[in-house]
Design an enzyme around this catalytic site. Structure first.
Site, mmCIF file in Angstrom:
data_model
loop_
_atom_site.group_PDB
_atom_site.id
_atom_site.type_symbol
_atom_site.label_atom_id
_atom_site.label_comp_id
_atom_site.label_asym_id
_atom_site.label_seq_id
_atom_site.Cartn_x
_atom_site.Cartn_y
_atom_site.Cartn_z
ATOM 1 N N THR A 160 -2.951 0.764 -4.504
ATOM 2 C CA THR A 160 -3.382 1.899 -3.692
ATOM 3 C C THR A 160 -4.760 2.388 -4.111
ATOM 4 O O THR A 160 -5.176 2.213 -5.258
ATOM 5 C CB THR A 160 -2.360 3.052 -3.795
ATOM 6 N N ASP A 167 0.890 -1.153 0.000
ATOM 7 C CA ASP A 167 0.000 0.000 0.000
ATOM 8 C C ASP A 167 0.932 1.209 0.000
ATOM 9 O O ASP A 167 2.089 1.099 0.403
ATOM 10 C CB ASP A 167 -0.891 -0.023 1.247
#
Length: 710
Positions: free
Chosen positions: A550, A402
């Site tokens: 993301t 992430d």
């Protein structure tokens, strides 16, 4: 991915997977036989405050520390008694070439050894029943069998049986096994205590509102449904819901969100977050053991009670050594009797085999490595929840990140300052803008003030400060009218936006006007960590493919990916899509690690072969991760992978040293070379056993040099 950080507090966490640490629990029982799992902790008295707010993780730590204290006490008492046992042992005296016999020497040895056997050996004598009941003999069975055979045989020699006693073997074996388990439990507690640092986020006191008055009370006296006042700049003392006021709260240490989050009526707040400039009244929903922080601590403590595959491997080695000892021991007795040797001689051979079959080194082989790897990892920013995942990190072939807070700093910082009026250089634009932002709690203001402090710029005082609703702020500074505004304000005022105002990094840009004229702009973004690029190089050097998934937009994701040279990126990804991405790589035969911090990352963390949560992440992320990064630093992940490889190698090496000794010692003790005039005596066996133990201990210590090596 952007999400409402208040939402995760509304989720039902009870159905979420609690990691993949589902191995057997330690066979060592509490010496005082207290079943804490059945106790109602909510009714325990903690410092006189029963029934409502016990200390964070206190119950688990008290119980664990009690066990450690018990093992420590048993070890020291055993060690003190072992010294005279060694001194008075005829075998040791003969081996070292001295003679020191007292009247009734054998009875002194018997008395001292009886205390060592029943007191020092008690945890192992109890542990054997757990393993026998489960039908899984392991380390406890092997130790208990060895010390019982040694004690019973040696006691028999005191009272008339011909032969040499094994009291010294009994004492040293119990002492070393006690210290091995003591070391292991200390390592678990040490890692747990690192989590207790989270509790320092909580204030010691709270401001409780009663009627029209505000009283200061100790945190442990806080009750559910109490109304508390949280003043500007204070830490929130408990989880709750806002009933009056609004403010921006900094939850970065709890949720990983880089921007302070605006909280208004009916929004949730988390204990430990930091209030901005507004005052809040909050109705308490969770305290003590039910709070967010305590759930994280308890979760990790429970996971740390599990055993790793390598520890189970040592148990399996112990199980087979037990079978071998019994088979070869009774086989040895039978063979020597069939060959016509006296029963006493055959019995001594059998006992020697069964005592030697329990190598001291096996008791230290895994605990020493676990202790060192756990403590060194914690010192280097890695909290290991699932030891198996830590060991298997050496297999990682694909790493999915992430973005926010891991590859990036997680801080909303100034990335560029540009002047479009030569009368106002960049430093002057920043200085004048900071005058307006110094009293604001907005994330942009926080980023600008941080930059000013870094550059050691003196902030001037503003006059006639005014907020331009939804578009910026204005004030008089040193006789000038200064405005810090959004692009929308420029469009409304028909002021042209400079062409180079926006870069490919998808920054947030604010514009600075002086006396109605545009003089420059300040761009802010969540900056890429300087350590990220180096970490990516290490991953690629170790043939690990690195991707980013993301919730941010395509522009931002591409900018970060291109800057770091990732193997690929996935933008605007929803939680279920992250899981699908992990599954896609797994179906392609990859061993996948996922790193994340938020609720949206939790399903993917659970699906991944190794889930890695950043230390500032949400409770759901922590629950589903195997390893927690305290510092949210990507270099810590490279340390994790490389150190995991080194740890695995050390465990294998130590098991080879510990059990390899038996491959040589047991047949020799049984007498396979008797026809050549050689039978391994207990004294020589002791030397080999000691050498094996020393090698294992030194080899484990060498692990400390491996952390951080690229």
């Amino acid at each position: 991915m952007n999400h409402d950080k208040g939402d995760h507090l509304k989720m039902d966490h009870s159905n979420l997977p609690a990691g993949k640490a589902g191995m057997d629990h330690s066979k060592i029982e509490d010496p005082k036989s207290v079943d804490h799992s059945k106790m109602d902790h909510s009714k325990m008295d903690h410092g006189g405050h029963s029934d409502h707010n016990p200390g964070h993780g206190k119950m688990g730590h008290d119980h664990h520390e009690m066990m450690i204290a018990d093992f420590r006490k048993r070890f020291w008492i055993t060690l003190v008694l072992t010294i005279p046992i060694l001194i008075f042992s005829p075998m040791i005296q003969g081996f070292l070439g001295y003679e020191f016999l007292l009247p009734g020497n054998q009875y002194i040895l018997f008395a001292l050894s009886s205390v060592v056997y029943f007191y020092g050996g008690w945890p192992f004598l109890k542990g054997i029943w757990s393993e026998v009941k489960e039908g899984a003999p392991g380390m406890m069975t092997l130790i208990a069998m060895a010390i019982t055979v040694a004690y019973v045989y040696s006691s028999a020699t005191v009272f008339g049986l011909e032969g040499m006693d094994f009291f010294w073997e009994l004492a040293t074996l119990i002492a070393i096994m006690l210290v091995g388990h003591w070391i292991e439990m200390r390592s678990v507690l040490g890692a747990s205590k690192a989590l207790q640092l989270l509790v320092s986020m909580m204030p010691a006191e709270a401001h409780r509102v009663k009627g029209g008055t505000v009283e200061v009370i100790a945190l442990e006296d806080l009750l559910i449904d109490d109304i508390i006042l949280i003043k500007p700049g204070e830490q929130v003392p408990a989880d709750g819901i806002i009933v009056d006021g609004s403010s921006y709260l900094n939850e970065s240490m709890l949720t990983g969100e880089s921007k302070p989050v605006k909280k208004e009526m009916n929004d949730k707040v988390i204990g430990g977050s930091v209030n901005g400039n507004g005052s809040l009244k909050v109705k308490v929903e969770h305290t003590g053991k039910d709070s967010y922080l305590n759930k994280v601590i308890t979760m990790v403590e429970e996971a740390q009670k599990t055993k790793s595959k390598m520890q189970n491997l040592s148990d399996r080695a112990a199980k087979w050594l037990t079978y071998m000892a019994l088979a070869i021991g009774f086989g040895t007795l039978a063979v020597w009797l069939i060959l016509g040797f006296p029963f006493v001689y055959a019995l001594e051979r059998m006992v020697t085999v069964m005592v030697i079959a329990c190598p001291h080194a096996l008791g230290l082989a895994i605990p020493l490595v676990v202790a060192i790897s756990t403590s060194v990892s914690a010192q280097n920013g890695l909290l290991i929840r699932n030891r198996t995942a830590f060991e298997e990190s050496r297999k990682i072939s694909v790493l999915i990140f992430d973005k926010t807070g891991t590859l990036t700093k997680g801080d909303f910082g100034v990335t560029r300052i540009k002047s479009v009026d030569e009368k106002f250089p960049k430093e002057e634009i920043l200085r004048l803008a900071s005058a307006l932002e110094q009293s604001s709690e907005h994330p942009i203001a926080t980023g600008i003030i941080k930059k000013v402090n870094e550059d050691k710029i003196t902030i001037p005082k503003p006059e006639n400060f005014n907020a331009i609703t939804g578009k910026g702020v204005e004030a008089n500074v040193e006789g000038k009218q200064v405005k810090v505004v959004s692009p929308g304000y420029l469009r409304d005022e028909n002021i042209s936006i400079p062409e180079d105002a926006y870069s490919d990094a998808a920054e947030t840009v604010v514009f600075v006007l002086i006396d109605g004229q545009l003089v420059g702009y300040i761009a802010l973004a969540d900056e890429i960590r300087p350590e990220s690029a180096e970490a990516i190089k290490v991953f690629k050097k170790n043939n690990i493919k690195v991707f980013m998934a993301t919730g941010d937009n395509e522009k931002t994701a591409k900018a970060v990916s291109d800057s770091l040279g990732l193997d690929g990126y996935y933008a605007e990804v929803l939680p279920h899509q992250k899981v699908e991405l992990v599954e896609k790589f797994q179906n392609e035969g990859e061993f996948v690690a996922m790193t994340g911090d938020g609720v949206n990352d939790a399903p993917a963390l659970a699906q991944a072969n190794v889930g890695i949560a950043v230390g500032s992440g949400t409770d759901v992320a922590a629950e589903t991760a195997d390893i927690i990064l305290v510092n949210s630093n990507p270099q810590d992940i490279s340390n994790l992978i490389l150190f995991g490889k080194a740890t695995y190698k050390k465990m294998i090496q130590n098991l080879i040293w510990a059990t390899g000794y038996n491959v040589v010692a047991i047949p020799l003790a049984a007498g396979v070379l008797y026809s050549y005039g050689f039978v391994l005596g207990p004294a020589v066996g002791a030397v080999l056993m000691s050498l094996s133990t020393i090698v294992v201990a030194i080899n484990a210590q060498l692990l400390k040099r491996k952390i951080g090596k690229k």
